[in-house]
Design an enzyme around this catalytic site. Structure first.
Site, short mmCIF file in Angstrom:
data_model
loop_
_atom_site.label_atom_id
_atom_site.label_comp_id
_atom_site.label_asym_id
_atom_site.label_seq_id
_atom_site.Cartn_x
_atom_site.Cartn_y
_atom_site.Cartn_z
N CYS A 58 44.98 37.13 121.96
CA CYS A 58 44.27 36.44 120.89
C CYS A 58 42.76 36.58 121.13
CB CYS A 58 44.65 34.97 120.86
SG CYS A 58 46.38 34.65 120.46
N GLU A 60 40.63 34.27 121.28
CA GLU A 60 40.19 33.25 122.23
C GLU A 60 40.43 33.69 123.67
OE1 GLU A 60 41.47 31.12 118.41
OE2 GLU A 60 42.11 32.87 119.57
N CYS A 95 45.52 28.86 117.13
CA CYS A 95 46.95 28.59 117.30
C CYS A 95 47.14 27.62 118.48
CB CYS A 95 47.71 29.90 117.54
SG CYS A 95 47.40 30.66 119.15
N CYS A 98 46.12 28.92 121.93
CA CYS A 98 44.67 29.02 122.09
C CYS A 98 44.01 27.64 122.14
CB CYS A 98 44.08 29.89 121.00
SG CYS A 98 44.56 31.62 121.24
#
Length: 136
Positions: A58, A60, A95, A98
């Site tokens: 991701c 992040e 999400c 994250c």
């Protein structure tokens, strides 16, 4: 730092720039994130997909890698954008995975800009699991 001095325009520009570097050949959904650290550095990250979907990173995740690669510290302000192919750039919320990552590396008052409002990590991830649960 307070939200009155938050660098939202700079963070949004950094997140959009990171998104433009995303590797998303499978989902076609590019994500870029940016944060300001406790010492004033601007860091960013983008999603990096993989044919074995479970090892996709991701935005992040790559951003937190940059946090540590450039000196560590904590996250004070955070923003994230998503974009499907050539669609509109959207302000998105991290999400669950994250959110946990942001919680682990948060400053005392991490502020997160969402489409709804500017919120703290405790609002996005109430009752989070953290070091306090490990007796460290």
């Amino acid at each position: 730092m307070t939200t009155n001095t938050a660098p939202w325009p700079q963070l949004e520009a950094a997140a959009a720039a990171a998104l433009s570097q995303a590797y998303a050949p499978y989902s076609k959904y590019r994500v870029g994130s940016a944060a300001m650290t406790s010492d004033g550095r601007m860091i960013s990250g983008c999603n990096i997909e993989n044919a074995a979907y479970g090892v996709t990173l991701c935005a992040e995740c790559s951003m937190v890698g940059q946090l540590f690669a450039t000196g560590g510290g904590t996250l004070e302000y955070f923003v994230c954008f998503g974009q499907l192919e050539d669609g509109e750039l959207e302000l998105i919320t991290p999400c669950g995975r994250c959110r946990q990552l942001l919680f682990e590396h948060r400053g005392a008052d991490l502020r997160i800009k969402t489409a709804r409002a500017i919120v703290g990590i405790d609002e996005l991830l109430p009752d989070a699991f953290g070091p306090q649960n490990l007796n460290v």
